[in-house]
Design an enzyme around this catalytic site. Structure first.
Site, PDB file in Angstrom:
ATOM      1  N   TYR A  13       0.825  -1.221   0.000  1.00 35.68           N
ATOM      2  CA  TYR A  13       0.000   0.000   0.000  1.00 35.68           C
ATOM      3  C   TYR A  13       0.861   1.276   0.000  1.00 35.68           C
ATOM      4  CZ  TYR A  13      -3.344   3.404   2.002  1.00 35.68           C
ATOM      5  OH  TYR A  13      -4.112   4.513   2.266  1.00 35.68           O
ATOM      6  N   PHE A  83       9.969  -1.038   3.493  1.00 36.91           N
ATOM      7  CA  PHE A  83       8.575  -1.173   3.937  1.00 36.91           C
ATOM      8  C   PHE A  83       8.232  -2.612   4.293  1.00 36.91           C
ATOM      9  CE2 PHE A  83       8.331   2.379   0.862  1.00 36.91           C
ATOM     10  CZ  PHE A  83       7.686   3.332   1.617  1.00 36.91           C
ATOM     11  N   SER A 127       6.190   3.545  12.930  1.00 38.34           N
ATOM     12  CA  SER A 127       4.777   3.808  13.207  1.00 38.34           C
ATOM     13  C   SER A 127       4.615   4.579  14.511  1.00 38.34           C
ATOM     14  CB  SER A 127       4.055   2.460  13.325  1.00 38.34           C
ATOM     15  OG  SER A 127       2.788   2.620  13.903  1.00 38.34           O
ATOM     16  N   TYR A 152       3.315  -6.801  16.713  1.00 35.01           N
ATOM     17  CA  TYR A 152       3.589  -5.987  15.520  1.00 35.01           C
ATOM     18  C   TYR A 152       4.214  -4.648  15.921  1.00 35.01           C
ATOM     19  CZ  TYR A 152       2.624  -2.182  12.346  1.00 35.01           C
ATOM     20  OH  TYR A 152       2.751  -1.035  11.604  1.00 35.01           O
ATOM     21  N   LYS A 156       8.242  -2.820  15.402  1.00 35.35           N
ATOM     22  CA  LYS A 156       8.621  -1.478  14.918  1.00 35.35           C
ATOM     23  C   LYS A 156       9.596  -0.843  15.908  1.00 35.35           C
ATOM     24  CE  LYS A 156       6.390  -1.312  11.062  1.00 35.35           C
ATOM     25  NZ  LYS A 156       7.155  -1.413   9.810  1.00 35.35           N
ATOM     26  N   ASN A 201      -8.837  -2.044   9.599  1.00 34.49           N
ATOM     27  CA  ASN A 201      -8.659  -0.593   9.746  1.00 34.49           C
ATOM     28  C   ASN A 201      -9.921   0.157   9.323  1.00 34.49           C
ATOM     29  OD1 ASN A 201      -5.470  -1.451   8.780  1.00 34.49           O
ATOM     30  ND2 ASN A 201      -5.823  -0.406  10.713  1.00 34.49           N
ATOM     31  N   ARG A 297     -12.676  -1.588  21.288  1.00 33.28           N
ATOM     32  CA  ARG A 297     -11.802  -2.644  20.777  1.00 33.28           C
ATOM     33  C   ARG A 297     -10.593  -2.756  21.696  1.00 33.28           C
ATOM     34  NH1 ARG A 297      -9.294  -2.053  14.735  1.00 33.28           N
ATOM     35  NH2 ARG A 297      -8.269  -0.285  15.710  1.00 33.28           N
ATOM     36  N   GLY A 299      -7.108  -2.935  23.160  1.00 29.42           N
ATOM     37  CA  GLY A 299      -5.811  -2.462  22.669  1.00 29.42           C
ATOM     38  C   GLY A 299      -5.867  -1.083  22.044  1.00 29.42           C
TER      39      GLY A 299
HETATM   40  C1  UD1 Z   1      -3.850   0.427  13.770  1.00 24.75           C
HETATM   41  C2  UD1 Z   1      -2.707  -0.175  14.533  1.00 24.75           C
HETATM   42  C3  UD1 Z   1      -1.419   0.514  14.162  1.00 24.75           C
HETATM   43  C4  UD1 Z   1      -1.202   0.467  12.677  1.00 24.75           C
HETATM   44  C5  UD1 Z   1      -2.404   1.100  11.972  1.00 24.75           C
HETATM   45  C6  UD1 Z   1      -2.251   0.968  10.481  1.00 24.75           C
HETATM   46  C7  UD1 Z   1      -3.714  -0.935  16.646  1.00 24.75           C
HETATM   47  C8  UD1 Z   1      -3.730  -0.780  18.129  1.00 24.75           C
HETATM   48  N1  UD1 Z   1      -2.943  -0.089  15.970  1.00 24.75           N
HETATM   49  O1  UD1 Z   1      -4.008   1.740  14.231  1.00 24.75           O
HETATM   50  O2  UD1 Z   1      -0.353  -0.133  14.823  1.00 24.75           O
HETATM   51  O3  UD1 Z   1      -0.033   1.147  12.348  1.00 24.75           O
HETATM   52  O4  UD1 Z   1      -3.592   0.425  12.377  1.00 24.75           O
HETATM   53  O5  UD1 Z   1      -3.114   1.843   9.826  1.00 24.75           O
HETATM   54  O6  UD1 Z   1      -4.394  -1.772  16.097  1.00 24.75           O
HETATM   55  N2  UD1 Z   1     -12.385   1.726  14.199  1.00 24.75           N
HETATM   56  C9  UD1 Z   1     -13.754   1.537  14.303  1.00 24.75           C
HETATM   57  N3  UD1 Z   1     -14.328   0.549  13.585  1.00 24.75           N
HETATM   58  C10 UD1 Z   1     -13.604  -0.274  12.750  1.00 24.75           C
HETATM   59  C11 UD1 Z   1     -12.198  -0.069  12.636  1.00 24.75           C
HETATM   60  C12 UD1 Z   1     -11.634   0.935  13.388  1.00 24.75           C
HETATM   61  O7  UD1 Z   1     -14.431   2.259  15.050  1.00 24.75           O
HETATM   62  O8  UD1 Z   1     -14.190  -1.166  12.128  1.00 24.75           O
HETATM   63  C13 UD1 Z   1     -11.754   2.813  14.977  1.00 24.75           C
HETATM   64  C14 UD1 Z   1     -10.703   2.334  15.945  1.00 24.75           C
HETATM   65  O9  UD1 Z   1     -11.263   2.017  17.170  1.00 24.75           O
HETATM   66  C15 UD1 Z   1      -9.784   3.545  15.991  1.00 24.75           C
HETATM   67  C16 UD1 Z   1      -9.909   4.181  14.606  1.00 24.75           C
HETATM   68  O10 UD1 Z   1     -11.102   3.651  14.055  1.00 24.75           O
HETATM   69  O11 UD1 Z   1     -10.265   4.464  16.918  1.00 24.75           O
HETATM   70  C17 UD1 Z   1      -8.754   3.841  13.711  1.00 24.75           C
HETATM   71  O12 UD1 Z   1      -8.581   2.449  13.705  1.00 24.75           O
HETATM   72  P1  UD1 Z   1      -7.564   1.732  12.695  1.00 24.75           P
HETATM   73  O13 UD1 Z   1      -7.807   2.202  11.319  1.00 24.75           O
HETATM   74  O14 UD1 Z   1      -7.642   0.273  12.956  1.00 24.75           O
HETATM   75  O15 UD1 Z   1      -6.145   2.308  13.114  1.00 24.75           O
HETATM   76  P2  UD1 Z   1      -5.406   2.327  14.548  1.00 24.75           P
HETATM   77  O16 UD1 Z   1      -6.092   1.463  15.527  1.00 24.75           O
HETATM   78  O17 UD1 Z   1      -5.201   3.733  14.932  1.00 24.75           O
END
Ligand code: UD1
Length: 345
Positions: A13, A83, A127, A152, A156, A201, A297, A299
């Site tokens: 990506y 990467f 990260s 993971y 890093k 994500n 969620r 973590g």
């Molecule tokens: C996650 C990883 C991070 C990684 C990044 C890559 C964790 C703790 N961290 O970050 O190490 O570098 O992805 O992009 O997993 N959310 C929802 N519903 C969903 C998916 C996400 O509400 O279906 C919320 C999450 O709770 C969070 C936000 O959206 O608050 C972003 O989530 P996400 O895109 O997974 O990224 P990170 O958790 O910040």
């Protein structure tokens, strides 16, 4: 003189977007990717965007013989942007050794090969996960690193340590770039994120819900200590992020780095809540997104956004694209995927 850069994970990506920006800036690119989480067709799509075909080699960096051969074959590589790594947070909790083995050994092999072949510049993909939940916001590069919440994330942090310890012992200069939340896709709509299975994500889950691949987006928690109760992140357009890699490798080549090892945050400097992301998506696409509030969620950290002043000042780089541009480009990419753009190429 030809400037040749090795990009590991270059069909992934962020890697693919960086290859595009490198080629646009006059670099010749060699990609090494094992295609464990990407597809070779991306090489052709990069060619479609830039008119240039990157050299492509398929192998895993844990294979040091192959890596040595590559450096022998291409004697004029001036630097490496690394990467290639496993990156699924959830999977890393279940299979920590897979993550430690692959992510650490890849870097170790790379550094050894670089030293042996006199390739003395490295840009590393790190990260903001290394900060955990920071005590102060926005978080700057000098903030203490917290215990990682996943294997993971820990890879890093350990990779950064390996680089920091190594630059003092061999002739190598390195820059680690700590990404906040990369989202969006190239404006051509030809390359973007290709999540394996159900996306973990936020943004790919939003676009897959809007296109009908997922039923409903679950918002993980609305009772956090934030203005609207949902978590806050610093979302950054992948093209802005890619451009920062060109600036970083330029900096090493032009010997503008101030110390052998430098670290920079890459974000916009603005935090956005999950609800703000949803609203930006709805506004820019004119669609209503199906979402529901769900439990937190495990973590997840509550809020994090970047102090980007160091990158702004030293790299002369600043993110330019806003949340709506991120969401719009992600949506175009999702629609192109549904239309079979990747298969047609
Ligand atoms: C996650 C990883 C991070 C990684 C990044 C890559 C964790 C703790 N961290 O970050 O190490 O570098 O992805 O992009 O997993 N959310 C929802 N519903 C969903 C998916 C996400 O509400 O279906 C919320 C999450 O709770 C969070 C936000 O959206 O608050 C972003 O989530 P996400 O895109 O997974 O990224 P990170 O958790 O910040």
């Amino acid at each position: 003189m030809e400037k040749k850069v090795l990009v590991t994970g270059g069909t992934g990506y962020i890697g693919s977007h960086t290859v595009v920006e490198l080629q646009k800036s006059g670099y010749t690119v060699i990609i090494v990717d094992d295609l464990s989480n990407s597809i070779q067709k991306v090489v052709g799509l990069i060619h479609k965007i830039t008119g240039q075909i990157p050299i492509f080699e398929q192998f895993n960096l844990c294979d040091s013989d192959q890596l040595n051969l590559l450096f022998e074959k291409h004697s004029n590589i001036c630097g490496v942007i690394h990467f290639a790594a496993h990156k699924a947070v959830g999977e890393s909790v279940g299979q920590p050794l897979k993550y430690y083995h692959n992510n650490l050994l890849s870097l170790i092999n790379l550094l050894k090969c670089q030293a042996e072949h006199g390739v003395d510049k490295l840009v590393f993909s790190s990260s903001c996960t290394v900060y955990g939940q920071p005590d102060e916001l926005p978080v700057s590069e000098s903030a203490p690193l917290k215990h990682a919440t996943s294997p993971y994330g820990n890879t890093k942090k350990i990779c950064e340590d390996i680089i920091r310890d190594t630059v003092g012992t061999i002739d190598i200069r390195a820059i680690s770039l700590r990404y906040f939340n990369p989202v969006g896709a190239h404006k051509s709509g030809l390359i973007g994120e290709l999540p394996l299975g159900t996306p973990q994500n936020l943004v790919p889950f939003i676009t897959q819900t809007a296109i009908g691949k997922q039923n409903v987006l679950k918002v993980f928690g609305d009772n956090y200590n934030t203005p609207d109760g949902t978590c806050i992140r610093d979302y950054i357009h992948v093209t802005d992020l890619a451009k920062a890699h060109v600036v970083a490798i330029d900096r090493l080549i032009q010997q503008k780095n101030e110390t052998p090892y430098e670290v920079f945050n890459l974000g916009t400097g603005n935090g956005h809540s999950v609800m703000e992301v949803i609203k930006a998506f709805e506004k820019t696409t004119g669609l209503d997104l199906a979402f529901e509030i769900a439990g937190r969620r495990t973590g997840d950290i509550e809020q994090v956004w970047a102090d980007t002043s160091l990158a702004n000042l030293k790299l002369g780089w600043k993110a330019e694209l806003g949340l709506e541009e991120m969401m719009y480009s992600a949506w175009i990419w999702e629609k192109n995927l549904a239309a079979g753009i990747v298969n047609q190429s």
